[in-house]
Scaffold this motif. Structure first.
Motif, short mmCIF file in Angstrom:
data_model
loop_
_atom_site.label_atom_id
_atom_site.label_comp_id
_atom_site.label_asym_id
_atom_site.label_seq_id
_atom_site.Cartn_x
_atom_site.Cartn_y
_atom_site.Cartn_z
N MET A 188 0.83 -1.22 0.04
CA MET A 188 0.02 0.00 0.01
C MET A 188 0.91 1.39 0.17
O MET A 188 1.87 1.30 0.66
CB MET A 188 -0.97 0.17 1.29
N SER A 189 0.50 2.19 -0.86
CA SER A 189 1.06 3.28 -0.88
C SER A 189 0.58 4.38 0.50
O SER A 189 -0.01 3.89 1.10
CB SER A 189 0.60 4.32 -2.22
N THR A 190 1.79 5.33 0.88
CA THR A 190 1.56 6.08 1.83
C THR A 190 0.14 6.58 1.89
O THR A 190 -0.70 6.53 2.85
CB THR A 190 2.59 7.15 1.89
N PRO A 191 -0.35 7.23 0.60
CA PRO A 191 -1.55 7.90 0.67
C PRO A 191 -2.62 6.81 1.29
O PRO A 191 -3.68 7.44 1.91
CB PRO A 191 -1.83 8.52 -0.61
N GLU A 192 -2.37 5.69 0.48
CA GLU A 192 -3.47 4.79 0.93
C GLU A 192 -3.45 4.34 2.29
O GLU A 192 -4.59 4.10 2.83
CB GLU A 192 -3.15 3.39 -0.11
N ARG A 193 -2.34 4.14 2.92
CA ARG A 193 -2.21 3.83 4.52
C ARG A 193 -2.91 4.89 5.34
O ARG A 193 -3.65 4.76 6.25
CB ARG A 193 -0.98 3.62 4.87
N LEU A 194 -2.70 6.29 4.93
CA LEU A 194 -3.07 7.39 5.65
C LEU A 194 -4.74 7.46 5.34
O LEU A 194 -5.50 7.64 6.47
CB LEU A 194 -2.57 8.62 5.19
N PRO B 56 -4.21 14.10 13.91
CA PRO B 56 -3.37 13.78 12.87
C PRO B 56 -1.97 12.91 13.38
O PRO B 56 -1.59 12.03 12.83
CB PRO B 56 -2.47 15.21 12.77
N LYS B 57 -1.69 13.13 14.69
CA LYS B 57 -0.62 12.13 15.31
C LYS B 57 -1.18 10.90 15.34
O LYS B 57 -0.49 9.78 14.97
CB LYS B 57 -0.14 12.64 16.67
N ALA B 58 -2.41 10.51 15.67
CA ALA B 58 -3.16 9.10 15.85
C ALA B 58 -3.01 8.53 14.49
O ALA B 58 -2.76 7.39 14.27
CB ALA B 58 -4.36 9.08 16.54
N ILE B 59 -3.39 9.28 13.35
CA ILE B 59 -3.66 8.71 12.08
C ILE B 59 -2.19 8.28 11.50
O ILE B 59 -1.78 7.31 10.91
CB ILE B 59 -4.15 9.88 11.11
N GLN B 60 -1.23 9.38 11.96
CA GLN B 60 0.29 9.05 11.36
C GLN B 60 0.83 7.57 12.25
O GLN B 60 1.50 6.86 11.39
CB GLN B 60 1.17 10.16 12.00
N GLN B 61 0.44 7.58 13.27
CA GLN B 61 0.86 6.32 13.99
C GLN B 61 0.39 5.18 13.61
O GLN B 61 0.71 3.93 13.50
CB GLN B 61 0.71 6.37 15.46
N HIS B 62 -1.23 5.35 13.36
CA HIS B 62 -1.90 3.93 13.11
C HIS B 62 -1.23 3.75 11.42
O HIS B 62 -1.34 2.57 11.10
CB HIS B 62 -3.43 4.48 12.85
N ALA B 63 -1.08 4.73 10.60
CA ALA B 63 -0.97 4.29 9.26
C ALA B 63 0.68 4.17 8.94
O ALA B 63 1.25 3.48 7.86
CB ALA B 63 -1.13 5.65 8.35
N GLY B 64 1.43 4.52 10.05
CA GLY B 64 3.22 4.13 9.99
C GLY B 64 3.35 5.04 9.21
O GLY B 64 4.61 4.70 8.39
N GLY C 67 5.06 9.38 8.53
CA GLY C 67 5.53 10.40 9.33
C GLY C 67 4.78 11.62 9.11
O GLY C 67 4.09 11.71 8.13
N GLN C 68 4.70 12.74 9.79
CA GLN C 68 4.06 13.96 9.55
C GLN C 68 4.40 14.65 8.13
O GLN C 68 3.45 14.92 7.63
CB GLN C 68 4.79 14.92 10.70
N GLY C 69 5.85 14.55 7.87
CA GLY C 69 6.12 15.24 6.44
C GLY C 69 5.39 14.46 5.58
O GLY C 69 4.91 15.09 4.60
N SER C 70 5.23 12.85 5.45
CA SER C 70 4.68 12.20 4.43
C SER C 70 3.13 12.58 4.36
O SER C 70 2.48 12.85 3.43
CB SER C 70 4.64 10.79 5.13
N MET C 71 2.57 12.97 5.63
CA MET C 71 1.09 13.15 5.82
C MET C 71 0.64 14.46 5.00
O MET C 71 -0.16 14.89 4.06
CB MET C 71 0.35 13.44 7.25
N TYR C 72 1.55 15.43 5.16
CA TYR C 72 1.41 16.80 4.85
C TYR C 72 1.91 16.95 3.62
O TYR C 72 1.58 18.15 2.67
CB TYR C 72 1.77 17.90 5.64
N HIS C 73 2.50 16.10 2.92
CA HIS C 73 3.12 16.11 1.60
C HIS C 73 2.03 15.71 0.60
O HIS C 73 1.81 16.12 -0.42
CB HIS C 73 4.29 15.00 1.17
N HIS C 74 1.00 14.87 1.14
CA HIS C 74 0.06 14.14 0.23
C HIS C 74 -1.36 14.93 0.65
O HIS C 74 -2.28 14.81 -0.16
CB HIS C 74 -0.20 12.66 0.62
N PHE C 75 -1.62 15.43 1.82
CA PHE C 75 -2.90 16.13 2.06
C PHE C 75 -2.65 17.51 2.88
O PHE C 75 -1.51 17.50 3.39
CB PHE C 75 -3.62 15.15 3.11
#
Length: 199
Positions: free
Chosen positions: A6-12, A30-38, A40-48
Motif C-alpha cells: 500500500m502506498s503512503t496515501p492509501e495507508r493514511l 493527525p498524530k493518531a493517524i500517522q501512528q496508525h498508518a506508520g 511520518g508527519q512530513g508524509s502526511m502533509y506532503h499528500h494532504f
C-alpha cells in the motif's frame, strides 16, 4: 498493520477511515493517524493539506464502499422484496455501527458542509435506490397498492440505522435482527396474494 504494497496515501486514508469509525472526527488527531498508518508527519502533509482534507478522502472512500456493498444486494436477481431482504440481511459488523451513519452524529462533521456532503449524498442515494426498487415491485404487483416507495425507503434506512443504535446500546445484535425481521414481515405481501400471482 497495512500491506507493504500500500502506498503512503492509501495507508493514511485507511487509517483515517478506521479512526473516524472508532473515535469520530474530534478524537482522530493527525498524530493518531500517522501512528496508525506508520507514516511520518512530513508524509502526511506532503499528500494532504491537513486533517480535513484527509478526512474528506476517507469519508468519500467509506461512502463509495457502502454504496458498492448495498448495490450487490440491490442488483441481484429476484423480486423487489427479495432484493430489499438481501440488503437488510447482508453480513454486517452490527456492534460497530454504520461507518457512514455514525458520522451523522459527529458534530464536527455535520458542522462542515464539505465533510457532510458525501454523508448526505450517500443517504439520499440509498433512499432513492430503495424507492426505485419498491416502485419496480409495485409496477409488477408484488406489493400492496397502498405502499408508498419513498416511505418504505425511509423506513428501511431508519430500521438499519436505528438497529445499529439499539444493538450498540444493548451490546447484542439481537435488537438489529429483530428490527429487520419486523420490517420484512410488514413488507411481505400476504400469502394468498403471492399464491395468486404465481398460480
Amino acid at each position: 498493520m497495512y500491506s507493504v504494497l500500500m502506498s503512503t496515501p492509501e495507508r493514511l486514508i485507511e487509517a483515517t477511515r478506521e479512526l473516524l469509525w472508532e473515535r469520530g472526527y474530534g478524537g482522530t488527531s493527525p498524530k493518531a493517524i500517522q501512528q496508525h498508518a506508520g507514516a511520518g508527519q512530513g508524509s502526511m502533509y506532503h499528500h494532504f493539506t491537513g486533517k480535513p482534507d484527509l478526512a474528506l478522502a476517507a469519508i468519500r472512500r467509506t461512502a463509495t464502499e457502502l454504496r458498492a456493498a448495498a448495490e450487490v444486494a440491490f442488483g441481484g436477481g429476484g423480486t423487489a422484496y427479495e432484493r430489499i431482504a438481501a440488503y437488510l440481511l447482508r453480513e454486517r459488523d452490527v456492534l460497530r455501527g454504520c461507518p457512514v451513519g455514525r458520522l451523522t452524529m459527529d458534530p464536527e462533521v455535520i458542522a462542515s458542509a464539505e465533510l457532510r456532503a458525501p454523508v448526505d449524498e450517500t443517504i439520499e442515494w440509498l433512499r432513492g435506490r430503495l424507492a426505485d426498487i419498491v416502485q419496480e415491485g409495485l409496477d409488477r404487483g408484488e406489493f400492496r397498492a397502498s405502499v408508498v416507495p419513498e416511505e418504505i425507503a425511509a423506513a428501511v434506512v431508519a430500521t438499519v440505522q436505528g438497529g445499529y443504535v439499539l444493538a450498540r446500546a444493548s451490546g447484542s445484535p439481537a435488537a438489529f435482527d429483530a428490527g429487520v425481521r419486523g420490517l420484512l414481515s410488514l413488507l411481505a405481501p400476504p400469502a394468498d396474494e403471492s399464491a395468486s400471482r404465481t398460480a
